[in-house]
Design a protein around this motif. Sequence first.
Motif, PDB file in Angstrom:
ATOM      1  N   VAL A   1      40.393   3.213 -25.983  1.00  0.00           N
ATOM      2  CA  VAL A   1      40.166   4.219 -24.944  1.00  0.00           C
ATOM      3  C   VAL A   1      39.258   3.617 -23.878  1.00  0.00           C
ATOM      4  O   VAL A   1      38.152   3.168 -24.163  1.00  0.00           O
ATOM      5  CB  VAL A   1      39.537   5.490 -25.533  1.00  0.00           C
TER       6      VAL A   1
ATOM      7  N   SER B   1      38.046   8.707 -20.497  1.00  0.00           N
ATOM      8  CA  SER B   1      38.368   9.983 -21.126  1.00  0.00           C
ATOM      9  C   SER B   1      38.620  11.070 -20.092  1.00  0.00           C
ATOM     10  O   SER B   1      38.299  10.924 -18.906  1.00  0.00           O
ATOM     11  CB  SER B   1      37.220  10.413 -22.048  1.00  0.00           C
ATOM     12  N   TYR B   2      39.154  12.188 -20.564  1.00  0.00           N
ATOM     13  CA  TYR B   2      39.443  13.321 -19.689  1.00  0.00           C
ATOM     14  C   TYR B   2      38.148  13.879 -19.096  1.00  0.00           C
ATOM     15  O   TYR B   2      37.134  13.998 -19.790  1.00  0.00           O
ATOM     16  CB  TYR B   2      40.171  14.405 -20.488  1.00  0.00           C
TER      17      TYR B   2
ATOM     18  N   GLN C   1      43.685  10.690 -20.060  1.00  0.00           N
ATOM     19  CA  GLN C   1      43.080   9.764 -21.017  1.00  0.00           C
ATOM     20  C   GLN C   1      43.694   8.391 -20.760  1.00  0.00           C
ATOM     21  O   GLN C   1      44.916   8.262 -20.675  1.00  0.00           O
ATOM     22  CB  GLN C   1      43.383  10.216 -22.452  1.00  0.00           C
TER      23      GLN C   1
END
Length: 238
Positions: free
Chosen positions: A111, A114-115, A129
Motif C-alpha cells: 500500500v 490510502s483513501y 487506495q
Amino acid sequence: MFQRVTSRSFLASHLRTRAAVLAAGVGVSAVAGVGIAAAANNTAATATSATTSASATAVQAQAAAQAKAAQTQAVEAKKAAETKKAAETKKAAQPAKKAAAWVSPVKSYTVSASYAQAGGMWQSAHSGQDYAVPNGTEVVATHGGTVVKAGGNGAGDGPAYGNAVVINHGNGTYSQYAHLSQVNVQPGQVVKAGQKVALSGNTGNSSGPHLHFEIRTSPNYGSAIDPVKFLSGKGVRL
C-alpha cells in the motif's frame, strides 16, 4: 365184439378229452393275450401321465421364475424411484449458491497511499487506495459486473488517471482501476470476479508503477467511498 365197442368208446373219450385240453389251451392263450395287451395299455397310459405331469411341472416352474423376476424388477424400480426422489429432495433443500465472492484487484502489493490521505499528487484528499506493484502486474475485477468505461484519459474521468477501467457491479456499486499500462476489456463486456481486466502501469498522474483502485456509488469521478471499509464488509482485507 364187446372188446371192439369198448375200444371205440375209449378212443372217443380220449379224443373228447384231448379236444377239451386243446380248447382249454386256446382259452388260456387268449386270456394271456388279453392280459398282455391290457398291461401294455396300462404302461402306455402311465408313461403318458408321467410326461403330462413333467410338462405341467416345467410350466409351473417357468411361471414361478417369471413371477419372481417381475417382482425383483418391481422392487428395483421402486428403489431407483425412491433414490431419485431423495436426490431431488436433497438438491431442492440445498441453499442457493451465493454470488461470486469479492476479491482483491491484485494479489501481491504494498500500500503506497490510502483513501482520504492528503498529498500533493491529487487536488484534495486521495479518492482511492494505491497498490505499489511492478509494471505489467495482472489486474482483476474485484467482483462480477459489466464494464461501463475503458480506455485512455481516465476512461472519461480525466488525464490524471491515465488508462482506466470502470465496472458496474449493480446496486449502485462501481469499481475503478487506473494508471494502467494495458486495458483488456471494453464497455459493455460482462466480467466475472477474478477475471483479468488490465495490466498495471504508470500512466497519467503517477510517480511510479502502481494500481489506483476505487469503489464508487456512480461510474464517475467524485463518488468514491472507502474501498478498504467496503471490501472488508465483503470479507476481503486490503
